[in-house]
Design a protein around this motif. Structure first.
Motif, PDB file in Angstrom:
ATOM      1  N   PRO A 284       0.838  -1.201   0.000  1.00  0.00           N
ATOM      2  CA  PRO A 284       0.000   0.000   0.000  1.00  0.00           C
ATOM      3  C   PRO A 284       0.877   1.256   0.000  1.00  0.00           C
ATOM      4  O   PRO A 284       2.055   1.201   0.376  1.00  0.00           O
ATOM      5  CB  PRO A 284      -0.771  -0.089   1.318  1.00  0.00           C
ATOM      6  N   PRO A 285       0.309   2.407  -0.402  1.00  0.00           N
ATOM      7  CA  PRO A 285       1.049   3.660  -0.238  1.00  0.00           C
ATOM      8  C   PRO A 285       1.329   3.912   1.240  1.00  0.00           C
ATOM      9  O   PRO A 285       0.643   3.363   2.107  1.00  0.00           O
ATOM     10  CB  PRO A 285       0.093   4.730  -0.770  1.00  0.00           C
ATOM     11  N   ALA A 286       2.309   4.753   1.509  1.00  0.00           N
ATOM     12  CA  ALA A 286       2.630   5.065   2.913  1.00  0.00           C
ATOM     13  C   ALA A 286       1.449   5.740   3.584  1.00  0.00           C
ATOM     14  O   ALA A 286       1.026   5.336   4.675  1.00  0.00           O
ATOM     15  CB  ALA A 286       3.866   5.952   2.994  1.00  0.00           C
ATOM     16  N   ARG A 287       0.907   6.762   2.924  1.00  0.00           N
ATOM     17  CA  ARG A 287      -0.203   7.495   3.547  1.00  0.00           C
ATOM     18  C   ARG A 287      -0.887   8.303   2.452  1.00  0.00           C
ATOM     19  O   ARG A 287      -0.370   9.333   2.035  1.00  0.00           O
ATOM     20  CB  ARG A 287       0.333   8.423   4.638  1.00  0.00           C
ATOM     21  N   LEU A 292      -9.169  11.796  -1.281  1.00  0.00           N
ATOM     22  CA  LEU A 292      -9.895  10.799  -0.482  1.00  0.00           C
ATOM     23  C   LEU A 292     -10.446  11.366   0.817  1.00  0.00           C
ATOM     24  O   LEU A 292     -10.995  10.637   1.640  1.00  0.00           O
ATOM     25  CB  LEU A 292      -8.979   9.615  -0.147  1.00  0.00           C
TER      26      LEU A 292
ATOM     27  N   VAL B   9     -16.092   9.496   4.032  1.00  0.00           N
ATOM     28  CA  VAL B   9     -14.698   9.769   3.664  1.00  0.00           C
ATOM     29  C   VAL B   9     -14.132   8.544   2.946  1.00  0.00           C
ATOM     30  O   VAL B   9     -14.022   7.477   3.546  1.00  0.00           O
ATOM     31  CB  VAL B   9     -13.866  10.072   4.939  1.00  0.00           C
ATOM     32  N   PRO B  10     -13.782   8.666   1.663  1.00  0.00           N
ATOM     33  CA  PRO B  10     -13.300   7.483   0.920  1.00  0.00           C
ATOM     34  C   PRO B  10     -12.067   6.845   1.555  1.00  0.00           C
ATOM     35  O   PRO B  10     -11.856   5.638   1.402  1.00  0.00           O
ATOM     36  CB  PRO B  10     -12.978   8.042  -0.471  1.00  0.00           C
ATOM     37  N   ALA B  11     -11.256   7.653   2.257  1.00  0.00           N
ATOM     38  CA  ALA B  11     -10.069   7.076   2.901  1.00  0.00           C
ATOM     39  C   ALA B  11     -10.439   6.003   3.921  1.00  0.00           C
ATOM     40  O   ALA B  11      -9.589   5.214   4.343  1.00  0.00           O
ATOM     41  CB  ALA B  11      -9.230   8.169   3.555  1.00  0.00           C
ATOM     42  N   TYR B  16      -8.651   1.682  -0.153  1.00  0.00           N
ATOM     43  CA  TYR B  16      -7.732   2.816  -0.142  1.00  0.00           C
ATOM     44  C   TYR B  16      -6.835   2.803   1.097  1.00  0.00           C
ATOM     45  O   TYR B  16      -6.370   3.833   1.551  1.00  0.00           O
ATOM     46  CB  TYR B  16      -8.506   4.128  -0.219  1.00  0.00           C
ATOM     47  N   ALA B  17      -6.602   1.633   1.649  1.00  0.00           N
ATOM     48  CA  ALA B  17      -5.781   1.534   2.862  1.00  0.00           C
ATOM     49  C   ALA B  17      -4.333   1.931   2.578  1.00  0.00           C
ATOM     50  O   ALA B  17      -3.779   1.609   1.537  1.00  0.00           O
ATOM     51  CB  ALA B  17      -5.824   0.112   3.402  1.00  0.00           C
ATOM     52  N   SER B  18      -3.740   2.639   3.525  1.00  0.00           N
ATOM     53  CA  SER B  18      -2.326   2.995   3.481  1.00  0.00           C
ATOM     54  C   SER B  18      -1.584   2.213   4.558  1.00  0.00           C
ATOM     55  O   SER B  18      -2.199   1.610   5.428  1.00  0.00           O
ATOM     56  CB  SER B  18      -2.143   4.491   3.752  1.00  0.00           C
ATOM     57  N   LEU B  19      -0.255   2.268   4.487  1.00  0.00           N
ATOM     58  CA  LEU B  19       0.533   1.663   5.570  1.00  0.00           C
ATOM     59  C   LEU B  19       0.270   2.403   6.872  1.00  0.00           C
ATOM     60  O   LEU B  19       0.152   1.801   7.934  1.00  0.00           O
ATOM     61  CB  LEU B  19       2.021   1.726   5.228  1.00  0.00           C
ATOM     62  N   THR B  20       0.222   3.744   6.787  1.00  0.00           N
ATOM     63  CA  THR B  20      -0.132   4.571   7.936  1.00  0.00           C
ATOM     64  C   THR B  20      -1.491   5.194   7.657  1.00  0.00           C
ATOM     65  O   THR B  20      -1.653   5.925   6.679  1.00  0.00           O
ATOM     66  CB  THR B  20       0.912   5.685   8.137  1.00  0.00           C
ATOM     67  N   PRO B  22      -4.286   7.633   7.326  1.00  0.00           N
ATOM     68  CA  PRO B  22      -4.336   9.098   7.396  1.00  0.00           C
ATOM     69  C   PRO B  22      -5.464   9.613   8.294  1.00  0.00           C
ATOM     70  O   PRO B  22      -5.459  10.787   8.651  1.00  0.00           O
ATOM     71  CB  PRO B  22      -4.563   9.511   5.933  1.00  0.00           C
ATOM     72  N   VAL B  23      -6.414   8.753   8.633  1.00  0.00           N
ATOM     73  CA  VAL B  23      -7.552   9.190   9.459  1.00  0.00           C
ATOM     74  C   VAL B  23      -7.768   8.262  10.660  1.00  0.00           C
ATOM     75  O   VAL B  23      -8.883   7.772  10.888  1.00  0.00           O
ATOM     76  CB  VAL B  23      -8.844   9.280   8.612  1.00  0.00           C
ATOM     77  N   PRO B  99     -10.171  20.580  -0.238  1.00  0.00           N
ATOM     78  CA  PRO B  99     -10.527  20.115  -1.586  1.00  0.00           C
ATOM     79  C   PRO B  99     -11.206  21.198  -2.421  1.00  0.00           C
ATOM     80  O   PRO B  99     -10.955  21.296  -3.613  1.00  0.00           O
ATOM     81  CB  PRO B  99     -11.474  18.943  -1.303  1.00  0.00           C
ATOM     82  N   PHE B 164      -8.415  17.947   7.090  1.00  0.00           N
ATOM     83  CA  PHE B 164      -8.026  18.202   5.689  1.00  0.00           C
ATOM     84  C   PHE B 164      -8.878  19.309   5.067  1.00  0.00           C
ATOM     85  O   PHE B 164      -9.070  19.355   3.855  1.00  0.00           O
ATOM     86  CB  PHE B 164      -8.135  16.909   4.870  1.00  0.00           C
ATOM     87  N   VAL B 166     -12.025  19.652   5.558  1.00  0.00           N
ATOM     88  CA  VAL B 166     -13.397  19.159   5.440  1.00  0.00           C
ATOM     89  C   VAL B 166     -13.897  18.918   6.864  1.00  0.00           C
ATOM     90  O   VAL B 166     -13.189  18.291   7.660  1.00  0.00           O
ATOM     91  CB  VAL B 166     -13.474  17.835   4.653  1.00  0.00           C
ATOM     92  N   TYR B 168     -15.674  17.091   9.633  1.00  0.00           N
ATOM     93  CA  TYR B 168     -16.187  15.742   9.909  1.00  0.00           C
ATOM     94  C   TYR B 168     -16.856  15.720  11.282  1.00  0.00           C
ATOM     95  O   TYR B 168     -16.341  16.312  12.232  1.00  0.00           O
ATOM     96  CB  TYR B 168     -15.040  14.721   9.971  1.00  0.00           C
TER      97      TYR B 168
END
Lengths: 293, 177
Positions: A284-287, A292, B9-11, B16-20, B22-23, B99, B164, B166, B168
């Motif tokens: 996955p991407p880092a962050r 999104l 929130v699509p994240a 759309y998972a990240s290693l870290t 974001p939320v 955004p 960000f 927005v 919430y």
């Protein structure tokens, strides 16, 4: 190459998942290797190098006591003097780092395994037939390379292949089979096409282009591309100006699914591999938040 | 019955998972609020669009998976129940890096929505300016308006922030009936 075709593997006592890639940082205990020209010949300098690459995120170090190119004969005793105590010291201070030793000699291999080496990186394609027995006896990993049958520490001279990748597959798989037959754990066997070893630049480029054929065998593939002559000859760049070409070649190998990268520059190579691995959908991407939120 | 409001929130989607993450705080608040929502019964989703609905479905599936073995079966039946998961957020124009870039009207609009959510003032949600909300890229303002007739007996604001640009909210309402 999707994640399903990449398998977990083992480097000595260290296990890696099907999505893992490994930075193997070169640490020379030599006065004359081509890239660093003896920068880590002094033991303290070599140890500083280990500390640096570990900080930079290298999971693995590759300690070598003899340069690959032709040069002064180094006896077994001298090679052991260069690497054995050093391996012991690295093992003690960096218990979580995979220690590979770049040697083709069974006697040296036995000594470094006794003090904690995890991997025997045989750059010379099994020149010493007893090396696999040492790997089995110590339950360590072995890197099975292709050298096209050239003698240890010689440069390729007018070698040609009908099909260089077929030759690489034939020799590395035969070596891997020999290692397993000798009792090495199949999960601990790694294959390496050995760019520039027994190969001219055209051969190394073709191996790079067709690396996926090695990955498809299921054995984890190690690539050693860093600053090599095939990069230099391709771009007409001297040693010291080959990083961009190295990273381009690294990208191609990463997309094909290479797992272990033998490198001089850890940070740059790690970023390159992570970027490609993520493009390939294996990381996955880092962050990610752009678009999104 | 219970009502939960979370932002679409699509994240939050696993694809759309990240290693870290974001939320992380928002996600934690959403997960625990949805778990509360479906503690005793399933819930239906009120959302402004398909994307918001998908995000709500994934949150519900996670919430139900925490409660029963086969989440997918339970979701099929959620229409019959009274609990509601509302997908809504405030302005997406709260800063120059937001955004939708900065629109100063965001702050007044969001304050009004936030006060109603925090106080459990359902009727106030019925009177929101949906046209202004659309201009501010707020999502689900119409969905919030569907709550206008509820009698709220307890309102808890678990999360209110705009990391960000927005706005919430994660809100839990306990309602009469």
């Amino acid at each position: 190459m999707t994640l399903e075709t990449l398998r977990p593997f083992r480097l000595g006592r260290h296990r890696f998942g099907e999505d893992a890639t490994v930075m193997m940082a070169i640490v020379n205990r030599t006065p004359d290797s081509f890239y660093d020209k003896g920068a880590t010949w002094a033991e303290s300098a070599a140890f500083d190098r280990v500390r640096l690459v570990v900080e930079q995120g290298a999971e693995m170090v590759d300690i070598g006591g003899i340069k690959a190119a032709p040069g002064a004969e180094i006896s077994v005793a001298e090679e052991k003097a260069r690497v054995v105590d050093f391996v012991a010291r690295v093992r003690e201070e960096h218990p979580h780092v995979v220690i590979s030793v770049d040697t083709w000699r069974a006697e040296v291999a036995d000594a470094v395994c006794a003090v904690g080496a995890d991997v025997l990186n045989d750059a010379w394609g099994g020149a010493d037939p007893e090396l696999v027995d040492v790997a089995a006896a110590h339950d360590v990993s072995i890197v099975c390379t292709h050298t096209g049958g050239v003698r240890v520490r010689t440069r390729p001279h007018r070698i040609e292949y009908d099909d260089v990748v077929a030759a690489v597959l034939h020799d590395t798989l035969a070596y891997a089979d020999r290692a397993v037959a000798a009792g090495v754990d199949p999960e601990a066997v790694v294959i390496d096409p050995a760019h520039d070893f027994g190969k001219n630049t055209f051969h190394s480029l073709e191996v790079t282009r067709r690396l996926g054929e090695l990955v498809a065998t299921g054995w984890p593939v190690l690539v050693s591309l860093s600053n090599k002559d095939f990069v230099g000859e391709t771009l007409d760049q001297p040693v010291g100006s080959r990083l961009v070409g190295t990273l381009a070649a690294t990208s191609v190998c990463a997309l094909a699914g290479a797992r272990v990268y033998r490198v001089h520059e850890v940070v740059e190579t790690r970023q390159t591999v992570d970027m490609v691995w993520t493009i390939a959908g294996r990381r996955p991407p880092a962050r990610a938040i752009r678009g999104l939120a | 019955m219970r009502v939960v409001v979370v932002p679409p929130v699509p994240a939050l989607l696993s694809r759309y998972a990240s290693l870290t993450d974001p939320v992380p705080e928002l996600r934690a608040a959403c997960v625990s609020a949805v778990a509360w929502l479906v503690e005793h019964d399933d819930a239906r989703i009120v959302a402004a669009d398909d994307q918001a609905r998908r995000i709500g479905e994934e949150l519900l599936a996670q919430g139900l998976a925490g409660r029963v073995a086969s989440a997918s079966e339970r979701i099929e039946t959620r229409i019959e129940t009274g609990n509601i998961l509302v997908m809504a957020n405030g302005s997406a124009r709260r800063s120059e890096k937001a955004p939708g870039h900065l629109d100063e009207r965001s702050f007044g609009f969001d304050s009004e929505v936030e006060a109603a959510l925090a106080a459990g003032d359902a009727a106030a949600l019925g009177g929101l300016d949906a046209r202004l909300g659309a201009e501010l890229l707020a999502s689900g303002i119409g969905a919030l308006a569907t709550l206008a007739d509820l009698t709220v007996t307890r309102a808890v604001m678990d999360y209110a922030d705009d990391p960000f640009g927005v706005r919430y909210w994660v809100v839990r309402w306990e309602c009469a009936s």
